[in-house]
Design an enzyme around this catalytic site. Sequence first.
Site, PDB file in Angstrom:
ATOM      1  NE  ARG A 121       9.455 -98.270  92.286  1.00  0.00           N
ATOM      2  CZ  ARG A 121       9.854 -97.566  91.242  1.00  0.00           C
ATOM      3  NH1 ARG A 121       9.541 -96.292  91.146  1.00  0.00           N
ATOM      4  NH2 ARG A 121      10.567 -98.127  90.298  1.00  0.00           N
ATOM      5  CE  LYS A 143      -3.776-111.482 106.484  1.00  0.00           C
ATOM      6  NZ  LYS A 143      -4.278-112.809 106.898  1.00  0.00           N
ATOM      7  CD  GLU A 185     -14.501-114.744 107.999  1.00  0.00           C
ATOM      8  OE1 GLU A 185     -13.876-114.591 109.066  1.00  0.00           O
ATOM      9  OE2 GLU A 185     -14.039-115.380 107.031  1.00  0.00           O
ATOM     10  CE  LYS A 227      -8.930-108.030 109.711  1.00  0.00           C
ATOM     11  NZ  LYS A 227      -9.219-108.680 108.475  1.00  0.00           N
ATOM     12  CD  GLU A 237      -1.953-114.238 109.218  1.00  0.00           C
ATOM     13  OE1 GLU A 237      -2.686-113.447 108.598  1.00  0.00           O
ATOM     14  OE2 GLU A 237      -1.875-115.430 108.977  1.00  0.00           O
ATOM     15  NE  ARG A 241      -4.271-109.506 109.719  1.00  0.00           N
ATOM     16  CZ  ARG A 241      -4.318-108.459 108.911  1.00  0.00           C
ATOM     17  NH1 ARG A 241      -3.431-107.498 109.030  1.00  0.00           N
ATOM     18  NH2 ARG A 241      -5.247-108.359 107.987  1.00  0.00           N
ATOM     19  CG  ASN A 245      -5.731-117.286 109.667  1.00  0.00           C
ATOM     20  OD1 ASN A 245      -6.338-116.836 108.719  1.00  0.00           O
ATOM     21  ND2 ASN A 245      -4.477-116.975 109.934  1.00  0.00           N
ATOM     22  CG  HIS A 248     -10.252-118.792 108.040  1.00  0.00           C
ATOM     23  ND1 HIS A 248     -11.091-118.440 109.076  1.00  0.00           N
ATOM     24  CD2 HIS A 248     -10.502-117.898 107.050  1.00  0.00           C
ATOM     25  CE1 HIS A 248     -11.795-117.373 108.722  1.00  0.00           C
ATOM     26  NE2 HIS A 248     -11.464-117.029 107.489  1.00  0.00           N
ATOM     27  CG  HIS A 252      -8.707-121.402 103.700  1.00  0.00           C
ATOM     28  ND1 HIS A 252      -7.657-120.634 104.151  1.00  0.00           N
ATOM     29  CD2 HIS A 252      -9.663-120.534 103.286  1.00  0.00           C
ATOM     30  CE1 HIS A 252      -7.972-119.352 104.022  1.00  0.00           C
ATOM     31  NE2 HIS A 252      -9.175-119.262 103.514  1.00  0.00           N
ATOM     32  CG  HIS A 264     -14.267-117.401 102.858  1.00  0.00           C
ATOM     33  ND1 HIS A 264     -13.079-118.091 102.912  1.00  0.00           N
ATOM     34  CD2 HIS A 264     -14.258-116.558 103.922  1.00  0.00           C
ATOM     35  CE1 HIS A 264     -12.374-117.670 103.957  1.00  0.00           C
ATOM     36  NE2 HIS A 264     -13.069-116.749 104.586  1.00  0.00           N
TER      37      HIS A 264
HETATM   38  N1  GLY Z   1      -8.960-112.250 107.248  1.00  0.00           N
HETATM   39  C1  GLY Z   1      -7.896-112.472 108.146  1.00  0.00           C
HETATM   40  C2  GLY Z   1      -7.007-111.291 108.329  1.00  0.00           C
HETATM   41  O1  GLY Z   1      -7.308-110.224 107.857  1.00  0.00           O
HETATM   42  O2  GLY Z   1      -5.980-111.433 108.932  1.00  0.00           O
END
Ligand code: GLY
Length: 362
Positions: A121, A143, A185, A227, A237, A241, A245, A248, A252, A264
Amino acid sequence: MREIQVGLGARAYPLIIREGALASVGSDLKERAIAKRYVVVADEHVNGLYGESLLANLGQAGLGAELLTFPRGEASKNLATVGELASRLARLGIDRKDGLIALGGGVTGDLTGFLAAVYMRGIPFIQVPTTLLAQVDSSVGGKTGVDIPEGKNLVGAFYQPRAVYIDPQVLLSLPAGEMLNGLAEVIKYGVIYDRPFFDLLAARREDILRRDLGVLEEVIARCCEIKAAVVAADEREADLRRILNFGHTLGHAVEAASGYGLAHGLAVAIGMVAAAELAVGMGLLARTEAEHLREVVTAYGLPSTIPAGLEPPFIKGFLKTDKKTVGGRPFFVLPTKLGAVTITDQVGEGLIDQVIARLKGK
Ligand code: GLY
Protein backbone atom coordinates in the site's frame (compact mmCIF):
# COMPACT_ATOMS: atom_id res chain seq x y z
CA MET A 1 23.79 22.44 -9.29
CA ARG A 2 20.19 23.49 -9.03
CA GLU A 3 17.62 22.26 -6.57
CA ILE A 4 13.96 22.91 -7.29
CA GLN A 5 11.22 22.04 -4.79
CA VAL A 6 7.91 20.58 -5.90
CA GLY A 7 5.82 22.37 -3.27
CA LEU A 8 3.29 19.80 -2.14
CA GLY A 9 3.31 20.45 1.61
CA ALA A 10 4.15 17.30 3.56
CA ARG A 11 4.79 15.52 0.25
CA ALA A 12 7.15 18.19 -1.13
CA TYR A 13 10.29 16.84 -2.79
CA PRO A 14 13.45 18.13 -4.46
CA LEU A 15 14.50 17.93 -8.10
CA ILE A 16 18.28 17.81 -7.98
CA ILE A 17 19.74 18.87 -11.33
CA ARG A 18 23.50 18.59 -11.65
CA GLU A 19 26.12 17.33 -14.07
CA GLY A 20 27.38 14.20 -12.32
CA ALA A 21 24.29 13.85 -10.06
CA LEU A 22 24.13 10.12 -10.81
CA ALA A 23 27.44 9.57 -9.04
CA SER A 24 26.23 11.13 -5.80
CA VAL A 25 22.77 9.56 -5.49
CA GLY A 26 24.03 7.26 -2.68
CA SER A 27 25.59 9.96 -0.48
CA ASP A 28 22.68 12.32 -1.04
CA LEU A 29 20.08 9.63 -0.21
CA LYS A 30 22.05 8.67 2.88
CA GLU A 31 21.79 12.27 4.11
CA ARG A 32 18.08 12.48 3.35
CA ALA A 33 17.45 9.27 5.35
CA ILE A 34 14.42 8.24 3.30
CA ALA A 35 15.09 4.48 3.50
CA LYS A 36 17.76 2.06 4.73
CA ARG A 37 17.71 -0.19 1.73
CA TYR A 38 16.89 0.47 -1.92
CA VAL A 39 15.86 -1.70 -4.82
CA VAL A 40 16.98 -0.26 -8.14
CA VAL A 41 14.50 -1.05 -10.93
CA ALA A 42 15.83 -0.74 -14.48
CA ASP A 43 15.30 -2.26 -17.89
CA GLU A 44 18.05 -4.53 -19.15
CA HIS A 45 19.50 -1.87 -21.45
CA VAL A 46 19.77 0.92 -18.85
CA ASN A 47 21.01 -1.58 -16.30
CA GLY A 48 23.89 -2.33 -18.67
CA LEU A 49 24.75 1.39 -18.83
CA TYR A 50 24.33 2.58 -15.24
CA GLY A 51 23.04 -0.25 -13.01
CA GLU A 52 26.35 -1.44 -11.60
CA SER A 53 27.71 2.02 -10.85
CA LEU A 54 24.49 3.06 -9.07
CA LEU A 55 24.52 -0.11 -6.96
CA ALA A 56 28.19 0.46 -6.07
CA ASN A 57 27.42 4.08 -5.27
CA LEU A 58 24.59 3.11 -2.87
CA GLY A 59 26.81 0.46 -1.26
CA GLN A 60 29.65 2.95 -0.72
CA ALA A 61 27.20 5.22 1.08
CA GLY A 62 26.35 2.35 3.44
CA LEU A 63 22.88 1.77 2.01
CA GLY A 64 21.57 -1.71 1.26
CA ALA A 65 21.07 -2.14 -2.49
CA GLU A 66 19.34 -4.73 -4.66
CA LEU A 67 18.59 -4.72 -8.37
CA LEU A 68 15.57 -5.85 -10.37
CA THR A 69 15.48 -5.74 -14.15
CA PHE A 70 12.80 -6.25 -16.76
CA PRO A 71 12.83 -6.40 -20.60
CA ARG A 72 13.21 -3.04 -22.34
CA GLY A 73 10.21 -1.35 -23.98
CA GLU A 74 6.61 -0.24 -23.61
CA ALA A 75 5.45 -3.89 -23.86
CA SER A 76 6.77 -4.39 -20.30
CA LYS A 77 4.63 -1.57 -18.87
CA ASN A 78 1.75 -3.76 -17.75
CA LEU A 79 0.15 -5.40 -14.75
CA ALA A 80 1.97 -8.68 -15.36
CA THR A 81 5.34 -6.94 -14.89
CA VAL A 82 4.04 -5.19 -11.76
CA GLY A 83 2.95 -8.58 -10.36
CA GLU A 84 6.27 -10.18 -11.24
CA LEU A 85 8.31 -7.33 -9.68
CA ALA A 86 6.08 -7.28 -6.57
CA SER A 87 6.73 -11.00 -6.02
CA ARG A 88 10.44 -10.40 -6.34
CA LEU A 89 10.24 -7.54 -3.80
CA ALA A 90 8.37 -9.83 -1.39
CA ARG A 91 10.97 -12.58 -1.83
CA LEU A 92 13.72 -10.03 -1.05
CA GLY A 93 11.86 -9.15 2.15
CA ILE A 94 11.30 -5.53 1.11
CA ASP A 95 9.03 -3.62 3.49
CA ARG A 96 7.77 -0.08 4.05
CA LYS A 97 11.10 1.10 5.46
CA ASP A 98 12.75 0.30 2.14
CA GLY A 99 12.53 2.23 -1.10
CA LEU A 100 12.59 1.78 -4.87
CA ILE A 101 14.77 3.68 -7.33
CA ALA A 102 13.43 4.01 -10.88
CA LEU A 103 16.55 4.16 -13.08
CA GLY A 104 15.60 4.80 -16.71
CA GLY A 105 13.13 6.48 -19.04
CA GLY A 106 9.40 7.00 -18.89
CA VAL A 107 8.43 3.32 -18.97
CA THR A 108 10.64 2.54 -15.98
CA GLY A 109 9.52 5.61 -14.04
CA ASP A 110 5.80 5.01 -14.62
CA LEU A 111 6.05 1.29 -13.86
CA THR A 112 8.27 1.64 -10.79
CA GLY A 113 6.21 4.53 -9.42
CA PHE A 114 3.06 2.46 -9.72
CA LEU A 115 4.76 -0.53 -8.13
CA ALA A 116 5.85 1.73 -5.24
CA ALA A 117 2.29 3.05 -4.90
CA VAL A 118 0.71 -0.38 -4.56
CA TYR A 119 3.39 -2.59 -2.96
CA MET A 120 2.45 -2.86 0.74
CA ARG A 121 0.00 0.00 0.00
CA GLY A 122 2.89 2.37 -0.66
CA ILE A 123 6.64 2.52 -0.15
CA PRO A 124 9.00 5.44 -0.91
CA PHE A 125 10.43 5.81 -4.38
CA ILE A 126 13.10 7.88 -6.08
CA GLN A 127 13.31 8.85 -9.73
CA VAL A 128 16.62 8.80 -11.61
CA PRO A 129 15.52 9.64 -15.17
CA THR A 130 17.97 8.81 -17.96
CA THR A 131 16.14 10.26 -21.00
CA LEU A 132 15.42 13.91 -21.74
CA LEU A 133 11.68 13.17 -21.91
CA ALA A 134 11.72 11.62 -18.44
CA GLN A 135 13.96 14.39 -17.04
CA VAL A 136 11.68 17.24 -18.13
CA ASP A 137 8.30 15.54 -17.86
CA SER A 138 7.45 12.04 -16.67
CA SER A 139 9.74 11.85 -13.61
CA VAL A 140 8.20 15.01 -12.12
CA GLY A 141 4.63 15.26 -10.89
CA GLY A 142 3.69 11.79 -9.66
CA LYS A 143 1.75 10.37 -12.59
CA THR A 144 2.44 6.64 -12.38
CA GLY A 145 0.78 3.75 -14.14
CA VAL A 146 0.73 0.94 -16.65
CA ASP A 147 -1.00 0.08 -19.92
CA ILE A 148 -3.82 -2.42 -20.39
CA PRO A 149 -4.92 -3.83 -23.76
CA GLU A 150 -7.73 -1.26 -23.86
CA GLY A 151 -5.38 1.72 -23.65
CA LYS A 152 -2.15 3.29 -22.45
CA ASN A 153 -1.84 4.46 -18.83
CA LEU A 154 -5.41 3.37 -18.03
CA VAL A 155 -4.40 1.87 -14.68
CA GLY A 156 -2.38 4.13 -12.42
CA ALA A 157 -2.10 6.37 -9.40
CA PHE A 158 -0.94 9.84 -8.50
CA TYR A 159 2.00 8.96 -6.31
CA GLN A 160 4.86 11.39 -5.80
CA PRO A 161 8.53 10.40 -5.63
CA ARG A 162 10.58 11.47 -2.60
CA ALA A 163 13.40 12.92 -4.72
CA VAL A 164 14.37 13.17 -8.39
CA TYR A 165 18.04 13.11 -9.49
CA ILE A 166 18.60 14.60 -12.93
CA ASP A 167 22.04 14.28 -14.48
CA PRO A 168 22.37 16.04 -17.88
CA GLN A 169 25.53 14.04 -18.54
CA VAL A 170 23.50 10.86 -19.23
CA LEU A 171 22.08 12.64 -22.27
CA LEU A 172 25.45 12.38 -24.00
CA SER A 173 24.79 8.68 -24.70
CA LEU A 174 21.13 9.12 -25.64
CA PRO A 175 20.26 8.26 -29.29
CA ALA A 176 19.37 11.31 -31.41
CA GLY A 177 15.75 10.15 -31.83
CA GLU A 178 15.34 9.99 -28.05
CA MET A 179 16.73 13.53 -27.73
CA LEU A 180 14.13 14.78 -30.23
CA ASN A 181 11.44 12.97 -28.32
CA GLY A 182 12.26 15.05 -25.26
CA LEU A 183 12.86 18.29 -27.16
CA ALA A 184 9.23 18.43 -28.28
CA GLU A 185 8.15 18.49 -24.62
CA VAL A 186 10.82 21.12 -23.93
CA ILE A 187 9.41 23.40 -26.66
CA LYS A 188 5.95 22.77 -25.18
CA TYR A 189 6.97 24.48 -21.91
CA GLY A 190 8.00 27.60 -23.78
CA VAL A 191 4.70 27.83 -25.64
CA ILE A 192 2.43 27.20 -22.65
CA TYR A 193 4.21 29.31 -20.07
CA ASP A 194 7.30 31.28 -20.93
CA ARG A 195 8.00 33.32 -24.07
CA PRO A 196 11.60 34.23 -23.09
CA PHE A 197 12.27 30.50 -22.65
CA PHE A 198 10.80 29.83 -26.11
CA ASP A 199 13.11 32.53 -27.51
CA LEU A 200 16.09 30.94 -25.75
CA LEU A 201 15.21 27.58 -27.34
CA ALA A 202 15.09 29.25 -30.76
CA ALA A 203 18.38 31.10 -30.20
CA ARG A 204 20.39 28.25 -28.62
CA ARG A 205 19.16 25.46 -30.91
CA GLU A 206 22.61 24.53 -32.21
CA ASP A 207 24.11 24.35 -28.70
CA ILE A 208 21.17 22.27 -27.51
CA LEU A 209 21.36 19.88 -30.45
CA ARG A 210 25.10 19.41 -30.00
CA ARG A 211 24.32 18.73 -26.31
CA ASP A 212 26.24 21.52 -24.64
CA LEU A 213 25.84 20.43 -21.02
CA GLY A 214 25.71 23.95 -19.60
CA VAL A 215 22.78 24.99 -21.77
CA LEU A 216 21.08 21.60 -21.31
CA GLU A 217 21.20 22.00 -17.53
CA GLU A 218 19.65 25.46 -17.87
CA VAL A 219 16.94 24.15 -20.22
CA ILE A 220 16.08 21.14 -18.04
CA ALA A 221 15.96 23.33 -14.94
CA ARG A 222 13.52 25.78 -16.54
CA CYS A 223 11.24 22.92 -17.69
CA CYS A 224 11.35 21.46 -14.19
CA GLU A 225 10.58 24.84 -12.59
CA ILE A 226 7.52 25.21 -14.80
CA LYS A 227 6.35 21.65 -14.22
CA ALA A 228 6.91 21.97 -10.46
CA ALA A 229 4.87 25.18 -10.33
CA VAL A 230 2.02 23.66 -12.33
CA VAL A 231 1.94 20.41 -10.31
CA ALA A 232 2.11 22.28 -6.99
CA ALA A 233 -0.93 24.32 -8.04
CA ASP A 234 -2.94 21.37 -9.39
CA GLU A 235 -1.53 17.97 -8.52
CA ARG A 236 -4.49 15.93 -9.78
CA GLU A 237 -5.14 17.73 -13.06
CA ALA A 238 -8.42 19.34 -12.08
CA ASP A 239 -7.56 22.52 -13.92
CA LEU A 240 -4.15 24.18 -14.51
CA ARG A 241 -2.22 20.91 -15.00
CA ARG A 242 -4.24 20.33 -18.16
CA ILE A 243 -2.04 22.93 -19.89
CA LEU A 244 0.72 20.30 -19.89
CA ASN A 245 -1.41 18.49 -22.47
CA PHE A 246 -0.68 21.14 -25.10
CA GLY A 247 -0.04 19.30 -28.36
CA HIS A 248 -1.28 16.06 -26.84
CA THR A 249 -4.92 16.01 -28.06
CA LEU A 250 -4.29 15.57 -31.78
CA GLY A 251 -0.78 14.37 -30.92
CA HIS A 252 -2.11 11.34 -29.03
CA ALA A 253 -4.60 10.61 -31.80
CA VAL A 254 -1.82 10.60 -34.42
CA GLU A 255 0.44 8.54 -32.13
CA ALA A 256 -2.32 5.97 -31.53
CA ALA A 257 -3.28 5.91 -35.22
CA SER A 258 0.35 5.08 -36.03
CA GLY A 259 0.05 2.03 -33.76
CA TYR A 260 2.57 3.83 -31.52
CA GLY A 261 5.15 3.47 -34.29
CA LEU A 262 5.53 7.27 -34.20
CA ALA A 263 7.49 8.34 -31.11
CA HIS A 264 5.52 10.30 -28.50
CA GLY A 265 7.53 13.51 -28.85
CA LEU A 266 7.25 13.52 -32.63
CA ALA A 267 3.48 13.11 -32.31
CA VAL A 268 3.40 15.96 -29.78
CA ALA A 269 5.32 18.18 -32.23
CA ILE A 270 2.64 17.57 -34.88
CA GLY A 271 -0.03 18.12 -32.23
CA MET A 272 1.49 21.47 -31.19
CA VAL A 273 1.51 22.71 -34.79
CA ALA A 274 -2.08 21.46 -35.16
CA ALA A 275 -3.18 23.22 -31.96
CA ALA A 276 -1.63 26.48 -33.19
CA GLU A 277 -3.53 26.10 -36.50
CA LEU A 278 -6.78 25.51 -34.59
CA ALA A 279 -6.07 28.62 -32.50
CA VAL A 280 -5.52 30.69 -35.65
CA GLY A 281 -8.75 29.26 -37.09
CA MET A 282 -10.65 30.33 -33.97
CA GLY A 283 -9.15 33.84 -34.04
CA LEU A 284 -7.20 33.21 -30.80
CA LEU A 285 -3.67 33.38 -32.20
CA ALA A 286 -1.92 35.53 -34.78
CA ARG A 287 -0.83 33.63 -37.92
CA THR A 288 2.75 34.95 -37.48
CA GLU A 289 2.97 33.30 -34.03
CA ALA A 290 1.77 29.94 -35.44
CA GLU A 291 4.33 30.22 -38.25
CA HIS A 292 7.11 30.99 -35.79
CA LEU A 293 6.21 27.90 -33.74
CA ARG A 294 6.24 25.78 -36.90
CA GLU A 295 9.66 27.19 -37.88
CA VAL A 296 11.17 26.36 -34.50
CA VAL A 297 9.63 22.86 -34.48
CA THR A 298 11.00 22.06 -37.93
CA ALA A 299 14.38 23.72 -37.26
CA TYR A 300 14.84 21.18 -34.44
CA GLY A 301 14.18 18.40 -36.95
CA LEU A 302 10.76 17.63 -35.49
CA PRO A 303 7.84 16.87 -37.83
CA SER A 304 5.05 19.37 -38.47
CA THR A 305 2.93 17.28 -40.84
CA ILE A 306 0.98 14.05 -40.42
CA PRO A 307 2.88 11.05 -41.83
CA ALA A 308 1.65 9.48 -45.05
CA GLY A 309 -0.65 6.51 -44.59
CA LEU A 310 -2.54 7.91 -41.61
CA GLU A 311 -5.96 8.83 -42.93
CA PRO A 312 -8.04 11.60 -41.28
CA PRO A 313 -11.10 9.46 -40.34
CA PHE A 314 -8.79 6.94 -38.67
CA ILE A 315 -7.05 9.71 -36.69
CA LYS A 316 -10.40 11.23 -35.68
CA GLY A 317 -11.55 7.85 -34.38
CA PHE A 318 -8.74 7.97 -31.82
CA LEU A 319 -9.66 11.53 -30.86
CA LYS A 320 -13.02 10.23 -29.65
CA THR A 321 -11.55 7.55 -27.38
CA ASP A 322 -8.88 9.81 -25.82
CA LYS A 323 -8.91 10.42 -22.02
CA LYS A 324 -9.16 14.13 -22.87
CA THR A 325 -12.55 13.62 -24.51
CA VAL A 326 -15.45 14.09 -22.10
CA GLY A 327 -19.04 13.69 -23.27
CA GLY A 328 -17.87 13.26 -26.87
CA ARG A 329 -16.06 16.66 -26.95
CA PRO A 330 -12.26 16.60 -26.97
CA PHE A 331 -10.60 19.40 -25.05
CA PHE A 332 -7.76 21.28 -26.65
CA VAL A 333 -5.04 23.44 -25.13
CA LEU A 334 -4.69 26.33 -27.58
CA PRO A 335 -2.04 29.06 -27.61
CA THR A 336 -3.24 32.66 -27.42
CA LYS A 337 0.35 33.83 -27.98
CA LEU A 338 3.71 32.12 -27.63
CA GLY A 339 3.93 31.84 -23.84
CA ALA A 340 0.24 31.51 -22.91
CA VAL A 341 -2.59 29.06 -23.58
CA THR A 342 -6.29 28.62 -23.00
CA ILE A 343 -8.27 25.38 -22.61
CA THR A 344 -11.42 24.79 -24.61
CA ASP A 345 -13.78 22.02 -25.66
CA GLN A 346 -15.48 24.34 -28.15
CA VAL A 347 -13.41 23.55 -31.23
CA GLY A 348 -15.75 22.92 -34.16
CA GLU A 349 -15.57 19.57 -35.93
CA GLY A 350 -15.29 21.33 -39.32
CA LEU A 351 -12.18 23.22 -38.17
CA ILE A 352 -10.61 20.03 -36.82
CA ASP A 353 -11.23 18.38 -40.22
CA GLN A 354 -9.69 21.34 -42.05
CA VAL A 355 -6.57 21.38 -39.89
CA ILE A 356 -6.03 17.62 -40.16
CA ALA A 357 -6.42 17.89 -43.96
CA ARG A 358 -3.97 20.82 -44.10
CA LEU A 359 -1.38 18.99 -41.99
CA LYS A 360 -1.65 16.07 -44.38
CA GLY A 361 -0.48 18.52 -47.03
CA LYS A 362 -3.74 18.45 -49.01
N1 GLY B 1 2.79 14.77 -18.72
C1 GLY B 1 1.71 15.56 -18.28
C2 GLY B 1 1.59 15.64 -16.80
O1 GLY B 1 2.45 15.19 -16.09
O2 GLY B 1 0.60 16.15 -16.33
